[in-house]
Write an enzyme that holds these catalytic residues in place. Structure first.
Site, mmCIF file in Angstrom:
data_model
loop_
_atom_site.group_PDB
_atom_site.id
_atom_site.type_symbol
_atom_site.label_atom_id
_atom_site.label_comp_id
_atom_site.label_asym_id
_atom_site.label_seq_id
_atom_site.Cartn_x
_atom_site.Cartn_y
_atom_site.Cartn_z
ATOM 1 N N HIS A 192 0.817 -1.209 0.000
ATOM 2 C CA HIS A 192 0.000 0.000 0.000
ATOM 3 C C HIS A 192 0.853 1.262 0.000
ATOM 4 O O HIS A 192 0.526 2.255 -0.653
ATOM 5 C CB HIS A 192 -0.942 -0.010 1.207
ATOM 6 C CG HIS A 192 -2.172 -0.820 0.929
ATOM 7 N ND1 HIS A 192 -2.842 -1.526 1.881
ATOM 8 C CD2 HIS A 192 -2.837 -1.026 -0.219
ATOM 9 C CE1 HIS A 192 -3.883 -2.133 1.330
ATOM 10 N NE2 HIS A 192 -3.887 -1.844 0.059
ATOM 11 N N ARG A 295 -9.107 -2.953 -15.257
ATOM 12 C CA ARG A 295 -8.832 -4.365 -14.965
ATOM 13 C C ARG A 295 -9.606 -4.739 -13.700
ATOM 14 O O ARG A 295 -9.118 -4.542 -12.587
ATOM 15 C CB ARG A 295 -7.340 -4.586 -14.715
ATOM 16 C CG ARG A 295 -6.447 -4.412 -15.925
ATOM 17 C CD ARG A 295 -4.991 -4.629 -15.530
ATOM 18 N NE ARG A 295 -4.107 -4.857 -16.649
ATOM 19 C CZ ARG A 295 -3.346 -3.921 -17.229
ATOM 20 N NH1 ARG A 295 -3.361 -2.681 -16.773
ATOM 21 N NH2 ARG A 295 -2.554 -4.224 -18.242
ATOM 22 N N ARG A 332 -13.249 -4.243 -18.298
ATOM 23 C CA ARG A 332 -12.946 -5.607 -18.742
ATOM 24 C C ARG A 332 -13.433 -6.598 -17.697
ATOM 25 O O ARG A 332 -13.214 -6.398 -16.508
ATOM 26 C CB ARG A 332 -11.440 -5.745 -18.943
ATOM 27 C CG ARG A 332 -11.056 -7.109 -19.471
ATOM 28 C CD ARG A 332 -9.576 -7.203 -19.737
ATOM 29 N NE ARG A 332 -8.789 -7.292 -18.521
ATOM 30 C CZ ARG A 332 -7.458 -7.365 -18.495
ATOM 31 N NH1 ARG A 332 -6.784 -7.347 -19.634
ATOM 32 N NH2 ARG A 332 -6.807 -7.461 -17.367
ATOM 33 N N GLU A 431 -5.451 -10.530 -27.839
ATOM 34 C CA GLU A 431 -4.179 -10.714 -27.128
ATOM 35 C C GLU A 431 -3.620 -12.121 -27.326
ATOM 36 O O GLU A 431 -2.607 -12.471 -26.730
ATOM 37 C CB GLU A 431 -4.331 -10.375 -25.645
ATOM 38 C CG GLU A 431 -5.471 -11.056 -24.933
ATOM 39 C CD GLU A 431 -5.643 -10.564 -23.497
ATOM 40 O OE1 GLU A 431 -4.723 -9.938 -22.955
ATOM 41 O OE2 GLU A 431 -6.700 -10.852 -22.916
ATOM 42 N N ASN A 454 0.624 -6.817 -24.234
ATOM 43 C CA ASN A 454 1.459 -7.532 -23.248
ATOM 44 C C ASN A 454 1.367 -9.037 -23.491
ATOM 45 O O ASN A 454 2.375 -9.739 -23.593
ATOM 46 C CB ASN A 454 0.990 -7.250 -21.821
ATOM 47 C CG ASN A 454 0.940 -5.770 -21.504
ATOM 48 O OD1 ASN A 454 1.612 -4.995 -22.151
ATOM 49 N ND2 ASN A 454 0.147 -5.389 -20.520
ATOM 50 N N ASP A 455 0.122 -9.513 -23.590
ATOM 51 C CA ASP A 455 -0.036 -10.954 -23.821
ATOM 52 C C ASP A 455 0.234 -11.326 -25.265
ATOM 53 O O ASP A 455 0.808 -12.382 -25.539
ATOM 54 C CB ASP A 455 -1.441 -11.405 -23.408
ATOM 55 C CG ASP A 455 -1.517 -11.624 -21.906
ATOM 56 O OD1 ASP A 455 -0.597 -12.265 -21.370
ATOM 57 O OD2 ASP A 455 -2.463 -11.144 -21.269
ATOM 58 N N CYS A 502 -4.170 -1.428 -25.551
ATOM 59 C CA CYS A 502 -4.219 -1.090 -24.126
ATOM 60 C C CYS A 502 -3.099 -1.785 -23.341
ATOM 61 O O CYS A 502 -3.067 -1.716 -22.118
ATOM 62 C CB CYS A 502 -5.582 -1.418 -23.527
ATOM 63 S SG CYS A 502 -5.981 -3.161 -23.552
HETATM 64 C C1 PEP Z 1 -2.393 -7.088 -22.185
HETATM 65 O O1 PEP Z 1 -2.237 -8.313 -22.176
HETATM 66 O O2 PEP Z 1 -1.763 -6.322 -22.943
HETATM 67 C C2 PEP Z 1 -3.344 -6.457 -21.272
HETATM 68 C C3 PEP Z 1 -3.638 -5.183 -21.354
HETATM 69 O O3 PEP Z 1 -3.880 -7.234 -20.307
HETATM 70 P P1 PEP Z 1 -3.109 -7.647 -18.948
HETATM 71 O O4 PEP Z 1 -1.822 -6.876 -18.914
HETATM 72 O O5 PEP Z 1 -4.033 -7.323 -17.844
HETATM 73 O O6 PEP Z 1 -2.911 -9.109 -19.134
HETATM 74 MG MG MG Z 2 -3.684 -9.549 -21.151
#
Ligand code: PEP
Ligand code: MG
Length: 553
Positions: A192, A295, A332, A431, A454-455, A502
């Site tokens: 925190h 998220r 999401r 993703e 990211n994924d 995103c």
């Molecule tokens: C991603 O995968 O780019 C994404 C935005 O989702 P997360 O980072 O929550 O997996």
């Molecule tokens: Mg993701």
């Protein structure tokens, strides 16, 4: 003698200042018994100190609210909830009544039990919450022995605070106008104190042993580097860098009110990613065009043992929609699984969690849980401009099933006469490479795509996004990833569907022009990166962008 070492960055930044050390508060191990005729009095004493701590917390909450420090206020409210939990009182008074423990002993033993329980949990976030319990008990213990040394020092000049463990109470008590930076022995990104430090733009490093610095040392925190008693040259170069950074911050501030328009007149949307309503003040401060990713799995932390109820969720979603005043808010559905494990939704151990029961796969297999979230979302939809987004899609069938559930939820709300907006947009995360490659088939089923880079990067390159050993191979601008991104954007344009990114790459200003040239017109990122990305957009000329093949080589 100048020394230097590296820590873990919990809040990025640069600062130079003199160290003030916080006492290392250890709860004293007291083992006292009381005579039977004192039991009732000792139990009453608990009521007294509970009230005292409650009053103190309320005062700190008021102080935080007055300075618009909502992250701090929310965390302190969590402490009040623990303090007022009847189970806490029962656990403590039980020891007094049955074991004839003194109040300090009962507090000490209960604290140990709670903290040990929390520390044994697998989830890193929950393990970190052990510090919250420790701090609350240490506030209670302090009331039983006010002579003990647990006072947070008053900062009389701008200082860098060094602590063993920095708690949210310390953060509430410290004057943040005097707080240049923080080094601590313990803590990670989800502590925190770290969340509060980031929300207030205070650089913070952890992994620095408590004895490394002493009161009065001069230190420089520069990203992950800590310089202790640096020489004059080092101080001068840090000061110069600091001045440059401050100027940059000032110049970025002047962009806040400007729309993101390229030199050739294309308007680009810059939205923010959030994990909790606490982040809304920062989103508004940066004048984001909306929320591009909320998220929701991050709210599960606050409701640890049981699945969050429809009303609990409704409260959160409607507050975010209301706060954003009709700007688009993309929420999401829970993306649990992978590295995000929560005790309220236990997932049996898997060989490859990132390839396992994750995101939409888990939700479609748990319809009650999924429909509870959908109901809460549709109920909240009357409060603003809601876009609902579904994570981890890899097949057309998944999207069809989602639409069936959405249909059922709407029919149920209709039957009960519960209002919802008919304008809610439904979209999916792209993703997985599979979703990117079948985007043509998915597009007609949804209103929008959002690329989870990211994924998409980890699945395309077969590189675990959390594995430090292979982090050099994790490249969002790898041609394979960019080709998929381009394909998704082109497919979106062809079908007239909005496409955004995103994942983290949307907030990386070094990649902004590349993404613009691939045709991207909507970016969603951590709010603090918005102006840097905007600066790139303001100087971009992308007339022939969509045809640009060089970007994906
Ligand atoms: C991603 O995968 O780019 C994404 C935005 O989702 P997360 O980072 O929550 O997996
Ligand atoms: Mg993701």
């Amino acid at each position: 003698m100048q020394r230097e070492m590296r820590g873990t960055v919990l809040s990025e930044g640069l600062c130079i200042g003199t160290v003030v050390k916080l006492p290392h508060k250890k709860n004293k191990d007291t083992r006292e018994k009381i005579p039977a005729d004192k039991v009732a009095d000792e139990c009453l004493k608990f009521k007294d100190i509970q009230e005292t701590v409650y009053q103190k917390l309320q005062a700190l909450i008021e102080k935080a609210e007055k300075t618009d420090d909502s992250a701090q206020a929310e965390i302190l409210k969590g402490y009040v909830a623990i303090l007022n939990d009847p189970e806490l009182e029962a656990d403590i008074t039980e020891k007094i009544k049955t074991e004839h423990d003194s109040l300090p002993t009962a507090l000490f033993l209960t604290a140990n039990e709670y903290v040990e329980d929390m520390k044994s949990l697998e989830d890193e976030y929950l393990r970190q919450r052990a510090d919250d319990f420790n701090e609350l008990f240490s506030m209670l213990l302090f009331c039983t022995d006010p002579s003990s040394d647990r006072k947070t020092p008053l900062l009389v000049q701008k200082s860098v605070v060094a602590a063993h463990t920095l708690t949210p109470i310390d953060m509430a008590e410290l004057d943040k106008n005097m707080l240049l930076g923080i080094v601590s022995q313990t803590g990670n990104k989800t502590s925190h104190a770290a969340i509060i430090a980031r929300a207030n733009g205070i650089p913070m490093l952890s992994g620095i042993p408590y004895d490394t610095v002493k009161n009065g040392d001069t230190v420089i925190i520069d990203g992950a580097d800590l310089f202790i008693n640096p020489d004059a040259d080092k101080i001068q170069s840090a000061n110069t860098k600091h001045t440059i950074l401050q100027k940059e911050q000032q110049s970025l501030k002047t962009l806040i009110s400007k729309p993101a328009v390229t030199l050739n007149g294309l308007r680009v949307e810059l939205k923010a990613n959030i994990g909790s309503p606490d982040e809304l003040p920062k989103v508004k401060e940066q004048n984001a065009d909306g929320i591009g990713l909320f998220r929701t799995e991050f709210i599960l932390n606050e409701n640890v043992q049981t699945a969050p109820s429809e009303d609990f969720q409704y409260g959160i979603y409607s507050s975010v929609l209301k706060a954003m005043n009709d700007k688009p808010v993309t929420i999401r559905t829970f993306d649990i699984g992978g590295d995000k494990q929560y005790p309220c939704f236990p997932i049996p151990p898997e060989e490859n969690p990132f390839l396992g029961w994750r995101g939409i796969r888990y939700c479609l297999d748990n319809p009650d849980f999924f429909c509870t979230q959908l109901r809460a979302l549709f109920r909240a939809s009357t409060e603003g401009n809601l876009h609902i987004m579904f994570p981890m899609i890899s097949t057309e069938n998944e999207v069809k099933k989602i639409l069936e559930f959405v249909g059922q939820v709407k029919a149920d709300l209709d039957a009960k006469g519960i209002p919802y907006s008919t304008q809610v947009k439904l979209g999916i995360m792209i993703e997985t490479p599979a979703a990117a490659l079948i985007a043509d088939k998915l597009a007609p089923l949804v209103d929008f795509f959002s690329i989870g880079s990211n994924d998409l990067t980890q699945y395309t390159l077969a590189v675990d996004r959390g594995n430090d050993k292979i982090s050099a191979l994790y490249q969002e601008s790898h041609p394979a990833v960019l080709q998929l991104i381009r394909k998704v954007i082109e497919t979106g344009i062809k079908h007239g569907k909005e496409v955004s990114v995103c994942g983290e790459m949307a907030g990386d200003s070094a990649l902004t022009k590349k993404l613009l040239n691939l045709g991207l017109r909507c970016f969603s990122m951590t709010a603090v990166n918005i102006q840097k990305v905007k600066r790139e957009i303001l100087s971009a000329n992308i007339e022939f962008a969509e045809k640009n093949n060089e970007e994906v080589q």
